[in-house]
Motif scaffolding. Structure first.
Motif, mmCIF file in Angstrom:
data_model
loop_
_atom_site.group_PDB
_atom_site.id
_atom_site.type_symbol
_atom_site.label_atom_id
_atom_site.label_comp_id
_atom_site.label_asym_id
_atom_site.label_seq_id
_atom_site.Cartn_x
_atom_site.Cartn_y
_atom_site.Cartn_z
ATOM 1 N N ASP A 1 0.888 -1.158 0.000
ATOM 2 C CA ASP A 1 0.000 0.000 0.000
ATOM 3 C C ASP A 1 0.929 1.212 0.000
ATOM 4 N N PRO A 2 0.868 2.046 -1.036
ATOM 5 C CA PRO A 2 1.806 3.170 -1.107
ATOM 6 C C PRO A 2 1.663 4.163 0.041
ATOM 7 N N ASN A 3 0.561 4.095 0.777
ATOM 8 C CA ASN A 3 0.349 5.001 1.906
ATOM 9 C C ASN A 3 0.789 4.407 3.235
ATOM 10 N N LYS B 1 3.827 -6.363 6.253
ATOM 11 C CA LYS B 1 3.008 -5.149 6.150
ATOM 12 C C LYS B 1 2.271 -5.049 4.826
ATOM 13 N N GLY B 2 2.778 -5.717 3.814
ATOM 14 C CA GLY B 2 2.165 -5.692 2.491
ATOM 15 C C GLY B 2 1.627 -7.072 2.161
ATOM 16 N N ALA B 3 1.829 -7.477 0.928
ATOM 17 C CA ALA B 3 1.400 -8.804 0.485
ATOM 18 C C ALA B 3 2.417 -9.332 -0.516
ATOM 19 N N THR C 1 -6.128 -0.370 -7.889
ATOM 20 C CA THR C 1 -6.053 -1.225 -6.718
ATOM 21 C C THR C 1 -5.515 -0.431 -5.542
ATOM 22 N N LYS C 2 -5.763 -0.932 -4.349
ATOM 23 C CA LYS C 2 -5.231 -0.284 -3.153
ATOM 24 C C LYS C 2 -3.730 -0.534 -3.053
ATOM 25 N N GLU C 3 -3.310 -1.738 -3.406
ATOM 26 C CA GLU C 3 -1.899 -2.094 -3.340
ATOM 27 C C GLU C 3 -1.277 -2.033 -4.722
ATOM 28 N N ILE C 4 0.003 -1.709 -4.759
ATOM 29 C CA ILE C 4 0.734 -1.661 -6.023
ATOM 30 C C ILE C 4 1.847 -2.697 -6.000
ATOM 31 N N ALA D 1 6.912 -16.162 2.810
ATOM 32 C CA ALA D 1 6.516 -15.772 4.164
ATOM 33 C C ALA D 1 7.652 -15.107 4.924
ATOM 34 N N LYS D 2 8.891 -15.373 4.540
ATOM 35 C CA LYS D 2 10.050 -14.775 5.204
ATOM 36 C C LYS D 2 10.425 -13.420 4.606
ATOM 37 N N HIS D 3 9.800 -13.035 3.502
ATOM 38 C CA HIS D 3 10.117 -11.739 2.889
ATOM 39 C C HIS D 3 9.634 -10.633 3.828
#
Length: 111
Positions: free
Chosen positions: A10-12, A96-98, A66-69, A89-91
């Motif tokens: 999410d860029p915000n 905080k993101g996806a 989209t909300k996420e980029i 999952a370790k990234h």
């Protein structure tokens, strides 16, 4: 099996407390599970290209609303989907993101 790993944010969102990605990169490069990857330039620099009715349409901005980029990508080489999920999952951004995983199709396009 090869997987495309799309790192989405999410860029915000505030990522100041997210750990560096470098240890994750070094670990997976060392294991041979990360083929390549790269952070992408800011979304404000994106260009979308479409052809409709033979007409070229070029617009500034992301390809979808989209909300996420997509902030970056990695290509993984894994023995199984479970291994790809464990690596994703370790990234650090997963906290905080996806992180989206998509297995490569079984066929390739040739020139």
């Amino acid at each position: 099996m090869k997987y495309m790993m799309l790192v989405c944010v999410d860029p915000n969102a505030d990522f100041t407390d997210v750990e560096s990605v470098e240890p994750w990169v070094e670990e997976n490069d060392g294991r041979g599970t990360r083929v390549t990857g790269h952070e992408l330039r800011p979304i404000a620099e994106a260009v979308t290209v479409r052809v409709r009715g033979g007409e070229l349409l070029v617009s500034d901005g992301p390809f979808a609303e989209t909300k996420e980029i997509i902030a970056g990508f990695d290509i993984l080489e894994c023995e199984s989907a479970d291994e790809a999920v464990a690596i994703a999952a370790k990234h650090p951004i997963a906290k905080k993101g996806a992180v989206e995983l998509r297995r490569f199709a079984d066929h390739e396009f040739s020139a």
